[in-house]
Scaffold this active site. Structure first.
Site, PDB file in Angstrom:
ATOM      1  N   GLN A 296       3.526  34.147   5.724  1.00  0.00           N
ATOM      2  CA  GLN A 296       2.786  33.032   5.124  1.00  0.00           C
ATOM      3  C   GLN A 296       3.100  32.820   3.648  1.00  0.00           C
ATOM      4  O   GLN A 296       2.600  31.866   3.049  1.00  0.00           O
ATOM      5  CB  GLN A 296       1.276  33.253   5.308  1.00  0.00           C
TER       6      GLN A 296
ATOM      7  N   LYS B  43       8.109  28.980  10.438  1.00  0.00           N
ATOM      8  CA  LYS B  43       7.018  28.676   9.508  1.00  0.00           C
ATOM      9  C   LYS B  43       7.530  28.058   8.202  1.00  0.00           C
ATOM     10  O   LYS B  43       6.732  27.712   7.329  1.00  0.00           O
ATOM     11  CB  LYS B  43       6.212  29.946   9.212  1.00  0.00           C
TER      12      LYS B  43
ATOM     13  N   ASP C  70       4.454  41.775   5.013  1.00  0.00           N
ATOM     14  CA  ASP C  70       4.469  40.678   5.982  1.00  0.00           C
ATOM     15  C   ASP C  70       4.506  39.386   5.176  1.00  0.00           C
ATOM     16  O   ASP C  70       3.511  38.959   4.607  1.00  0.00           O
ATOM     17  CB  ASP C  70       3.202  40.774   6.849  1.00  0.00           C
TER      18      ASP C  70
ATOM     19  N   HIS D  13      -2.749  40.337  10.318  1.00  0.00           N
ATOM     20  CA  HIS D  13      -2.379  39.733  11.593  1.00  0.00           C
ATOM     21  C   HIS D  13      -2.086  40.858  12.576  1.00  0.00           C
ATOM     22  O   HIS D  13      -1.644  41.943  12.193  1.00  0.00           O
ATOM     23  CB  HIS D  13      -1.138  38.855  11.383  1.00  0.00           C
TER      24      HIS D  13
ATOM     25  N   CYS E  56      -5.198  35.611  15.695  1.00  0.00           N
ATOM     26  CA  CYS E  56      -4.540  36.927  15.800  1.00  0.00           C
ATOM     27  C   CYS E  56      -5.036  37.886  14.721  1.00  0.00           C
ATOM     28  O   CYS E  56      -4.274  38.700  14.204  1.00  0.00           O
ATOM     29  CB  CYS E  56      -3.026  36.792  15.739  1.00  0.00           C
TER      30      CYS E  56
END
Length: 420
Positions: free
Chosen positions: A214, A237, A211, A134, A377
């Site tokens: 997700q 999220k 990261d 991303h 993104c």
């Protein structure tokens, strides 16, 4: 796709209809039709428990935290500090002080780049990323490299959108200062082998940054056991409010880092010419914090913890497997990403003939189906895949097989409107 690829749990472990009752927005309509919300990789909906926690805070406990002597400040401080402990528990973080509140994953990654990065990265050093990232896990490192003279290097992908680790040992060296990777790709759903990569990164003395935007909502994550130095995530999220997230870091690394922002609360003592700084996590939390956001995120953590992220993962695999089978019925539809359910999270990116994804999303919206269309993104990834953009359906704990059927019906309609 092969039969093995399509194998998936025949039933969901969740009582999805009961769960859906917790989400008021799912009773809304769009263009006169029930909303089918399949844009969860962008942001998730909020259960009543989270909404009520935020409203209650503002109605009963609202005040600025820390150093207040009065009752409301004490209540707000207790709620704020308690929220950190509750969110830390969800991620297996034994020391809540290692969890820093941020505005979300983007700010967490920037915090590492601007504090640890500027203090430790020099000309000739290397930062290892991947083609999946991303922009939030790419642009901060580009800025760091431009300022320091470091070099960016990248793990390539195989034909299923998985990291090609065959060149990892070649890319890792004593020059590697930072390895920063997504746990799960937001564009393809690829689940990356973070533990393996973290162990190999640490072996050459590199800092491992994850990261987790997700992965945090969709699977069990015991953050310290990943073997990383940092893990960033976003509240919105994972059923929490916007504008709040977290960055976990190993205590010894955080304590050695300079502050990110200066101002109130992050100080220990201030003179005209210099200051000393508060211990972690306060050192990284300058100014009035997002107290209501922390309260809401803690309520979301409690909610997900009660349902169980093992069950959420199993439910999503059930949905993804069913969706892959149904989407395979549509001529000219191409699904991108890993073929194995074990290597994919709750995301399906696809193209349909030569129909632009924005046109697809517009037609689907007219049928009440919300998906995301664009480059997500991840412009370098799109270039690598040879496409300008994709359509993306992403699933969560409140989605159903009936909603998958609605997606498929809407795609058939779109195909017909374009003369296929």
């Amino acid at each position: 796709m092969t039969e093995a690829t399509l194998a998936h749990p025949s039933t969901s472990p969740l009582d999805v209809q009961r769960i859906r009752e917790d989400f008021p927005i799912l009773r809304e309509t769009a263009h006169g039709k029930p909303i089918v919300y399949l844009d969860n990789a962008a942001s998730t909906q909020k259960p009543r428990q989270v909404i009520d926690a935020i409203v209650t805070h503002y109605e009963r406990d609202n005040a600025n935290v820390h150093r207040g002597i009065h009752e409301l400040s004490n209540r707000a401080t207790d709620a704020y500090d308690g929220a950190r402990q509750r969110v830390a528990a969800l991620f297996g973080i034994a020391d809540p002080a290692e969890l820093i509140w941020t505005r979300g994953t983007t700010e967490g990654l920037n915090l590492v780049a601007y504090t640890w990065g500027l203090a430790n990265v020099r000309q000739g050093d290397e930062i290892l990323l991947s083609m999946l990232e991303h922009h939030s896990n790419l642009v901060p490192w580009q800025i760091l490299a431009q300022r320091t003279g470091a070099r960016l290097r990248f793990l390539e992908l195989d034909d299923q959108g998985r990291l090609d680790l065959s060149g990892l040992d070649f890319l890792l060296s004593e020059r590697t200062k930072i390895v920063s990777l997504a746990h799960v790709s937001n564009a393809l759903g690829t689940v990356n082998p973070i533990r393996e990569i973290a162990a190999r990164a640490r072996a050459v003395g590199a800092l491992m940054v994850v990261d987790g935007a997700q992965s945090a909502p969709h699977m069990p994550v015991d953050v310290p056991s990943l073997g990383a130095d940092f893990y960033a995530f976003s509240g919105h999220k994972m059923c929490g409010p916007t504008g709040i997230g977290g960055l976990w870091g190993r205590r010894e690394v955080l304590e050695a880092m300079p502050p990110f922002h200066g101002g109130g609360d992050m100080i220990e003592w201030v003179e005209l010419e210099s200051s000393t700084y508060a211990p972690i996590p306060t050192k990284f939390e300058a100014g009035t914090p997002n107290v209501a956001g922390a309260v809401g995120l803690a309520a979301a953590a409690d909610y997900l913890g009660t349902i169980g992220r093992d069950a959420i993962l199993a439910h999503e695999r059930h949905l993804i497997g069913y969706a892959v089978e149904r989407l395979a019925e549509i001529p000219d539809l191409n699904i991108l990403g890993p073929r194995s359910l074990e290597e994919r999270s709750g995301v399906i990116s696809f193209t349909l003939a030569d129909i632009h994804p924005h046109d697809l999303a517009t037609i689907l919206d007219s049928e009440g189906v919300a998906i995301r269309a664009g480059h997500h993104c991840t412009q370098p990834l799109m270039k690598c895949l040879g496409v300008g953009s994709t359509a993306r359906a992403s699933f969560y704990l409140y989605n159903t097989t009936d909603e998958v059927d609605a997606l498929v019906d809407a795609l058939h309609k779109a195909r017909g409107l374009f003369g296929y």
